[in-house]
Design a protein around this motif. Structure first.
Motif, PDB file in Angstrom:
ATOM      1  N   ILE A 197      -8.534  51.831  22.579  1.00  0.00           N
ATOM      2  CA  ILE A 197      -8.460  51.052  23.812  1.00  0.00           C
ATOM      3  C   ILE A 197      -7.159  50.263  23.773  1.00  0.00           C
ATOM      4  O   ILE A 197      -6.963  49.406  22.916  1.00  0.00           O
ATOM      5  CB  ILE A 197      -9.678  50.127  23.954  1.00  0.00           C
ATOM      6  CG1 ILE A 197     -10.929  51.017  24.087  1.00  0.00           C
ATOM      7  CG2 ILE A 197      -9.527  49.203  25.165  1.00  0.00           C
ATOM      8  CD1 ILE A 197     -12.203  50.275  24.156  1.00  0.00           C
ATOM      9  N   VAL A 218     -13.163  45.315  29.475  1.00  0.00           N
ATOM     10  CA  VAL A 218     -13.359  46.614  28.816  1.00  0.00           C
ATOM     11  C   VAL A 218     -14.777  47.119  29.090  1.00  0.00           C
ATOM     12  O   VAL A 218     -14.988  48.279  29.468  1.00  0.00           O
ATOM     13  CB  VAL A 218     -13.100  46.512  27.292  1.00  0.00           C
ATOM     14  CG1 VAL A 218     -13.547  47.778  26.579  1.00  0.00           C
ATOM     15  CG2 VAL A 218     -11.625  46.231  27.011  1.00  0.00           C
ATOM     16  N   TYR A 252     -14.559  51.708  18.575  1.00  0.00           N
ATOM     17  CA  TYR A 252     -13.408  51.358  19.399  1.00  0.00           C
ATOM     18  C   TYR A 252     -12.276  50.847  18.508  1.00  0.00           C
ATOM     19  O   TYR A 252     -12.496  49.950  17.687  1.00  0.00           O
ATOM     20  CB  TYR A 252     -13.766  50.234  20.394  1.00  0.00           C
ATOM     21  CG  TYR A 252     -14.576  50.670  21.612  1.00  0.00           C
ATOM     22  CD1 TYR A 252     -14.718  52.006  21.963  1.00  0.00           C
ATOM     23  CD2 TYR A 252     -15.189  49.710  22.421  1.00  0.00           C
ATOM     24  CE1 TYR A 252     -15.445  52.384  23.086  1.00  0.00           C
ATOM     25  CE2 TYR A 252     -15.932  50.072  23.545  1.00  0.00           C
ATOM     26  CZ  TYR A 252     -16.057  51.410  23.870  1.00  0.00           C
ATOM     27  OH  TYR A 252     -16.779  51.772  24.985  1.00  0.00           O
ATOM     28  N   TYR A 307      -8.184  54.937  26.222  1.00  0.00           N
ATOM     29  CA  TYR A 307      -8.347  54.286  27.520  1.00  0.00           C
ATOM     30  C   TYR A 307      -7.324  53.159  27.612  1.00  0.00           C
ATOM     31  O   TYR A 307      -7.159  52.394  26.660  1.00  0.00           O
ATOM     32  CB  TYR A 307      -9.769  53.729  27.681  1.00  0.00           C
ATOM     33  CG  TYR A 307      -9.994  53.093  29.035  1.00  0.00           C
ATOM     34  CD1 TYR A 307     -10.170  53.885  30.162  1.00  0.00           C
ATOM     35  CD2 TYR A 307     -10.008  51.704  29.183  1.00  0.00           C
ATOM     36  CE1 TYR A 307     -10.352  53.308  31.414  1.00  0.00           C
ATOM     37  CE2 TYR A 307     -10.195  51.126  30.428  1.00  0.00           C
ATOM     38  CZ  TYR A 307     -10.365  51.929  31.542  1.00  0.00           C
ATOM     39  OH  TYR A 307     -10.542  51.374  32.778  1.00  0.00           O
TER      40      TYR A 307
END
Lengths: 470, 202
Positions: free
Chosen positions: A169, A188, A202, A278
């Protein structure tokens, strides 16, 4: 499949065996224990006649049930007293180090782990608490486990686990004024959903994380589990090392140099591969606040509440339930929603930087007469530091209650609870129905800044509109 | 610590439609203050049941059910094993749903409660069947990874590693883990933070 990430490196170096079940047996570098999820696990050890395999890698404290007002024994709550006595007996009997109330180091496990330098990069860290993901901020793999698994760690210092996928992320650019790590984590979860992290660890990175403080990283990693990710981590860097240096359990002298070498080496490589990536632009993040009944039900504080039609399938039913339970309507603004309670604390936001931020905004202001505000430091050391800086005086003068360290109003296991249908604005991590101790209690999650601005206004308020202070 | 083979579960089902049922709802935090799991089944969905007159768990039509059909992301939130313990002690031997939260799934495995995952359409069909004809006898077949009733057979996903362990009766992992204690010591000795720069305090 991910390759050469911190996750992969730590997983591989901690693998003891491939089990017949196909799972990996993973060595646990640090086992943190507390009163709630251990009594049955110690019971299991007694049943099989086992000791604690690596008592030196296990450390206990008390946090969930501890009253934050009067800590005189025996506690008024008989069950809490029993639970405390059971932990005292178990750590004695099994030779486990215990940071009790008289140690000056007691606190919420996820606050004291990093604070004491117990949690270090490249470790696996387990605890019978889902917010163990917090320790990922140190560049470790921290994850929550259940009580039977606590028993497994006590007896063998290992767990049977399935390997996760890794999602990077990346938060680029910079955060705007009044926007904090809590807003990053809520955003998020808003974007990826509360199920988005199922099956994933993550890895947080990008400019915003590169420049974020360690305590900010802890806030973000803490809430990984709210997005469904059991693990969330930030690669160790100079900020990490600077934070660790000189802490009680950090290595010293030559050992420190050897530690640095390992920690630098364990970070994800430049050639690391991820299962998914992402990206969020830091500039697009607003102060966030939740309106519904799970941490994904959030909105940028100046935005209208989302239409139910913007949710698909079953999520729509959950959103309708959320609006109904919270007594709010789509299309309206969350600003101006009257609150009864303001809570600054929990393993998400009870560290010294959170208290400093709260005190800075509260200074010279008063908590609204219709609001009860609790400020609960995450550990005895945080409390002491805050008092040395005079923060407690600012809180007291403003009309907030300054308390002893503990989990407090994050969950209804101690005397700090919502009453009836009270509505709270809270720096904690869960707005689940009943979470703050009243089945009808309503919780809005936000940053310390949002909690303080709302406490002053008596209703949910944008910290960016507090004039020069914000 | 007895462990048994789990191959097939036959019985009625409790339908729990709705996504994102968190463990605070399954077992509210105030019930975590007991030092045993004994009686934890009384806490099962207790706040919800109090406020919902026709809660599926209280519906007499589902009395004696030994399985539960659930939506997406069941068991999210807190790691409390009290949630699967309450379900198990209430009599729920298996759950079939659209998805399960990670820690909850680990806890279910650790105490021998299989989880089956099916598509939202298939789960909705099962939920509807249990709602409309609560006397239906469902069969969850762990080996073939199916849930069936009447002539209807629905495929479910059971995580392979766990499926094997349930069938072999080795889902109580403690014996497996303990069997490798010498290797555990070896791995510990290979980790720099255990041997190379351990601080004195540890």
């Amino acid at each position: 499949m991910s390759k050469n990430t911190l996750y992969d490196k730590v997983w591989d170096s901690h693998t003891v065996a491939k089990l017949d079940s196909g799972q990996d047996q993973i060595f646990i570098g640090l086992h943190l224990i507390h009163e709630v999820t251990t009594p049955q696990a110690f019971g299991m050890l007694k049943e099989i006649g086992s000791g604690v395999a690596f008592p030196g890698r296990t450390i206990g404290t008390v946090d969930h049930i501890i009253p934050t007002l009067s800590q005189i024994r025996p506690y008024e709550d008989e069950q809490a007293e029993k639970m405390m006595a059971a932990l005292e007996q178990n750590v004695n009997e099994f030779g486990v180090r215990f940071l009790h109330l008289d140690s000056g180091k007691q606190g919420i496990v996820h606050v004291i782990g990093p604070e004491l330098g117990l949690s270090q990069p490249g470790m696996t860290i387990a605890c019978g608490d889902s917010h163990t993901s917090t320790h990922g901020a140190m560049g470790s793999l921290g994850f929550g486990i259940g009580t039977t698994e606590v028993g497994h760690v006590l007896a063998t210092q290992t767990l049977a686990l399935n390997r996760l996928k890794v999602k990077r992320i990346e938060v680029t650019g910079a955060l705007g004024p009044g926007v904090t790590p809590k807003d990053v984590t809520l955003r998020v979860i808003h974007d990826l959903g509360i199920k988005g992290g199922l099956g994933f660890a993550y890895e947080y990175g990008g400019d915003v994380f590169d420049t974020m403080s360690m305590e900010g990283r802890m806030t973000v990693c803490n809430m990984s589990i709210e997005g469904g990710a059991r693990i969330g981590y930030v690669n160790p860097d100079e900020t990490t090392f600077e934070y660790l240096e000189g802490r009680e359990f950090s290595p010293e002298g030559e050992a420190w140099e050897r530690g640095l070498a390992y920690w630098r080496d364990i970070a994800s490589g430049d050639d690391a591969e991820y299962d998914d990536v992402y990206e969020i632009a830091g500039e697009s993040i607003e102060p966030m606040v939740t309106w519904g009944i799970n941490p994904g039900h959030s909105v940028g504080i100046s935005q209208p509440l989302p239409e139910v039609g913007s949710f698909a399938g079953e999520d729509r039913k959950t959103a309708e339930h959320g609006y109904d339970f919270m007594d709010l309507r789509p299309g309206e603004s969350i600003l101006g929603t009257k609150v009864d309670v303001a809570f600054l604390g929990s393993c998400t936001n009870s560290r010294i930087s959170d208290l400093r931020e709260g005190a800075r905004l509260l200074k010279g202001n008063k908590v609204h007469p219709g609001v009860r505000m609790l400020v609960v430091p995450g550990s005895q050391q945080v409390k002491q530091q805050a008092e040395e800086e005079g923060l407690h005086e600012i809180f007291n003068e403003a009309g907030a209650e300054w308390r002893e360290a503990g989990c407090s109003m994050c969950l209804g296991m101690n005397p700090d609870k919502l009453v009836g249908a009270e509505r709270s604005i809270s720096t904690s991590n869960r707005n689940f129905i009943g979470r703050q101790g009243s089945p009808r209690g309503r919780t809005h999650l936000g940053s310390p800044a949002v909690v303080v601005s709302s406490a002053i206004a008596g209703c949910i308020a944008d910290p960016r509109e507090m004039g020069e202070q914000a | 610590m007895s462990t048994k083979r789990i191959e097939k579960i036959v019985g009625k089902a409790i339908p729990m439609p709705r996504d994102d049922i968190d463990t605070d709802r399954i077992t509210p935090a105030r019930f975590l203050k007991s030092i045993t799991f004994e009686g934890i089944e009384k806490a099962l969905f207790c706040d919800e049941r109090e406020n919902t007159p026709d809660h599926p768990v209280d519906n007499p039509a589902h009395k004696g059910a030994n399985m539960m059909f659930v939506g997406k992301n069941f068991g999210s939130g807190s790691s409390r094993e009290h949630a699967p313990q309450a379900l198990k002690r209430f009599g729920v031997e298996v759950l079939v749903g659209v998805s399960f939260a990670e820690i909850f799934a680990g806890n279910c495995f650790a105490i021998g409660v299989p989880l089956g995952v099916a598509s939202a359409d298939d789960v909705n069909e099962l939920i509807k069947q249990a709602q409309e004809e609560p006397e239906t006898r469902f069969t969850v077949d762990i080996r073939n990874a199916t849930v069936s009733y009447g002539e209807r057979v629905i495929s479910i996903d059971i995580q392979e590693t766990r499926q094997k362990a349930f069938l072999a009766g080795t889902w109580d992992m403690l014996a497996n883990l303990r069997g490798n204690l010498p290797q555990v010591e070896e791995v510990a000795q290979s980790l720099p933070y255990v041997t190379n720069f351990e601080s004195e305090a540890q």
